[in-house]
Design an enzyme around this catalytic site. Structure first.
Site, short mmCIF file in Angstrom:
data_model
loop_
_atom_site.label_atom_id
_atom_site.label_comp_id
_atom_site.label_asym_id
_atom_site.label_seq_id
_atom_site.Cartn_x
_atom_site.Cartn_y
_atom_site.Cartn_z
N GLU A 94 0.79 -1.32 -0.03
CA GLU A 94 -0.09 -0.11 -0.01
C GLU A 94 0.77 1.22 0.04
O GLU A 94 1.90 1.33 0.28
CB GLU A 94 -1.09 -0.04 1.32
N CYS A 107 3.37 8.93 0.78
CA CYS A 107 3.96 7.87 1.89
C CYS A 107 4.00 6.31 1.21
O CYS A 107 2.87 5.77 0.70
CB CYS A 107 2.92 7.73 2.90
N CYS A 114 6.18 -7.11 6.96
CA CYS A 114 7.14 -6.57 7.58
C CYS A 114 7.44 -7.56 8.64
O CYS A 114 6.94 -8.38 8.96
CB CYS A 114 6.83 -5.36 8.48
N CYS A 118 6.30 -4.83 15.49
CA CYS A 118 6.02 -3.68 16.35
C CYS A 118 4.56 -3.75 16.91
O CYS A 118 3.53 -3.94 15.97
CB CYS A 118 6.11 -2.12 15.76
N CYS A 121 1.37 -1.55 15.50
CA CYS A 121 1.25 -1.17 13.99
C CYS A 121 0.75 -2.48 13.05
O CYS A 121 1.25 -3.54 13.32
CB CYS A 121 2.74 -0.82 13.35
N CYS A 340 -1.14 6.63 10.07
CA CYS A 340 0.13 6.09 10.56
C CYS A 340 -0.09 4.79 11.18
O CYS A 340 -0.84 4.87 12.09
CB CYS A 340 0.88 7.01 11.39
#
Length: 347
Positions: A94, A107, A114, A118, A121, A340
């Site tokens: 994305e 962005c 990933c 974290c 996220c 975010c």
């Protein structure tokens, strides 16, 4: 067994010239094709209109052009546009266009999924499938730029590597993509308008310094002591705050580039005045221009919540009272999971 064609974008201009000469074509054809690949990028050989049909067909037989395509787009009430891209091998990633009056920011993602996990996220809850290739990252920027021109009549002014994935774990492709984005033979964008955000890979931050990069760096800190940071960011186990402070100082000494600290406020976790004090101590040890205090955007997998407005204001006042250059960053695109920490390939 099918023959795997070479990706034409892996070739330099000189290699393209050698190819055209080897098939009896004029050398200048290479420059024409190179422009179609990087300066006025197209997604197929068919679109290279100043080249004969026969030569386009020959290129298509010899090479691949595995461009990223748009899978879906979502439009937020605040003007933010989130795009889910589909890669040539069927993976999804994305990117987001964040418009304000002064700037139009892309962005972009650097990985499919990933590996850092974290806790706050959404991307961290996805499996990392693979790195994005440098030309795929370039395609994200090209497509988001096109959206910006179509929706707002203005080209992108800024690019942030704050989408899916950890850019410094895809170091070579990220730097090659930035080289193409900033090259006069590419999109010609100033590197000063590009920010690479990292969860903190100390060794690679130092390598950025050694490689004399010209873009800005942002560190996703999000907790100001090792105990708390380790709780929410497992990468802290091998990259503690002391090692990151040392790496950022090394990076600055080598490049003099702008550094930002990113700090998401979580209710009753890192939002007390004692937390603010610890953050100020880190800020004093690093040549950071700014601390971005970020509004938390809840995700379904995590237990974190946003602090009250009063707590946020008290935290900001405390930083300002201690002469810290801090800015509160309000989230954009929350209604389409584009803010975010919310990117998770949801339709």
């Amino acid at each position: 067994m099918a023959v795997v064609k070479q990706n034409i974008r892996d070739l330099s201009l000189q290699e393209l010239e050698a190819y055209f000469l080897s098939v009896g074509e004029k050398k200048f054809r290479a420059k024409q094709v190179y422009e179609w690949l990087w300066q006025k990028p197209v997604q197929s050989f068919e679109a290279m209109t100043n080249i004969s049909k026969a030569l386009r067909e020959q290129l298509a037989m010899q090479f691949s052009l595995p461009a990223i395509g748009i899978d879906t787009t979502q439009h937020s009430q605040d003007g933010t546009i989130k795009t889910r891209f589909r890669t040539f091998d069927g993976h999804l990633t994305e990117g987001v266009l964040i418009p304000t009056d002064e700037r139009k920011t892309a962005c972009v993602s650097s990985q499919i999924g990933c590996s850092l996990s974290c806790k706050f996220c959404a991307t961290g809850y996805l499996e990392r499938k693979r790195n994005l290739n440098f030309d795929e990252i370039f395609d994200e920027v090209v497509l988001i730029n096109k959206q910006s021109v179509e929706a707002y009549g203005k080209k992108l002014t800024n690019i942030v590597f704050m989408g899916m994935g950890e850019p410094l774990l895809n170091y070579k492709n990220v730097l090659m993509a930035i080289e193409r984005i900033t090259s006069p033979e590419g999109l010609g964008m100033s590197p000063r308008r590009i920010t690479v955000s990292t969860a903190g890979v100390a060794k690679m931050i130092k390598k950025l310094g050694d490689d004399q990069v010209r873009f800005k760096l942002a560190l996703s800190l999000h907790a100001a002591n090792d105990k708390k940071r380790h709780e929410i960011m497992p990468i802290n186990e091998s990259n503690n705050i002391k090692s990151l402070v040392e790496a950022l100082n090394y990076f600055y000494k080598k490049t003099k580039n702008e550094i930002t600290l990113e700090y998401i406020l979580f209710n009753n976790f890192n939002d007390s005045l004692q937390d603010a004090d610890e953050l100020i101590k880190i800020y004093r040890q690093v040549p950071a221009d700014l601390i971005n205090i970020i509004e938390y955007n809840p995700i379904e997998f995590a237990q974190f919540t946003k602090p009250s407005e009063e707590k946020v204001e008290a935290f900001m006042r405390y930083l300002e009272h201690h002469k810290v250059n801090a800015r509160l960053r309000r989230s954009r695109g929350k209604d389409i999971d584009a803010a975010c920490g919310q990117l998770a390939n949801k339709g």
